[in-house]
Design an enzyme around this catalytic site. Structure first.
Site, short mmCIF file in Angstrom:
data_model
loop_
_atom_site.label_atom_id
_atom_site.label_comp_id
_atom_site.label_asym_id
_atom_site.label_seq_id
_atom_site.Cartn_x
_atom_site.Cartn_y
_atom_site.Cartn_z
N ASP A 127 0.57 3.92 -7.14
CA ASP A 127 -0.39 2.97 -7.70
C ASP A 127 -1.36 3.74 -8.58
OD1 ASP A 127 0.67 0.73 -6.39
OD2 ASP A 127 -0.60 1.04 -4.62
N ASP A 148 3.07 -4.61 -9.04
CA ASP A 148 2.15 -5.47 -8.29
C ASP A 148 1.59 -6.57 -9.19
OD1 ASP A 148 2.49 -3.73 -6.12
OD2 ASP A 148 0.67 -2.59 -6.60
#
Length: 188
Positions: A127, A148
């Protein structure tokens, strides 16, 4: 004949999926190669301060770093859940009724496969986007990635579809049925 129509109808979802998957893996690779773990780079700092930051983190859980146990248990569990969700989305895609569903399913599939690749190859998911927003809920929004974002946008589109578009579609179908019934009654 029906299968060729279905392929045409679902083809945009697979194109969107591939586009999201490539963009997701490309950005994650750039972050892995060019940033150290927890290194952060402010974006547009002159305009927004520390609102937007690139930061490299690894997530062994799901959204908001939700996990159910050790890293290995999380990895196995989320790989299994992702495969199940992918199968369900492909099934739903086959029965998609209009373009917004096809587009949403493509986004969700691309995001699911993007994070699945990370889990299978690396274990944790990379991430790197960090965004600040008003502190009334939390200090900063959890760090996320392209996959995401695609999943989130796809789910929002499906919610919009369920609330606004399906109602209009059902109303149109009900109107058509009422017209057909009226015409049948007139003939009798």
């Amino acid at each position: 004949m029906k299968s060729s129509g279905t392929k045409f109808r679902t083809a945009p979802a697979y194109f969107i999926m591939l586009l999201v998957l490539v963009l997701d893996q490309l950005t994650k690779t750039l972050v892995r190669v060019n940033m150290e773990m927890f290194e952060h780079i402010p974006l547009w700092q002159n305009l927004f301060g520390d609102t937007f930051i690139l930061i490299r983190v690894q997530n062994t859980g799901a959204a908001f770093s939700f996990g159910i146990g050790s890293d290995l248990v999380n990895r196995i569990f989320f790989i299994g859940v992702t495969l199940l969700v992918v199968a369900i989305i492909i099934f739903l895609l086959y029965y998609a009724q209009h373009k917004i569903q096809v587009f949403a399913y493509g986004l969700i599939l691309g995001g699911a496969f993007g994070n699945l690749i990370d889990r299978v190859i690396f274990g944790p998911v990379t991430d790197f986007f960090s965004m600040d927003f008003p502190d009334f809920i939390m200090d900063r929004f959890p760090v996320y990635n392209v996959a995401d974002s695609a999943i989130f946008i796809g789910v929002v589109l499906l919610i919009i579809d369920m609330i606004f578009i399906k109602d209009k579609q059902n109303t149109a179908l009900d109107t058509e049925k009422n017209i057909e019934i009226s015409e049948t009654n007139k003939e009798l």
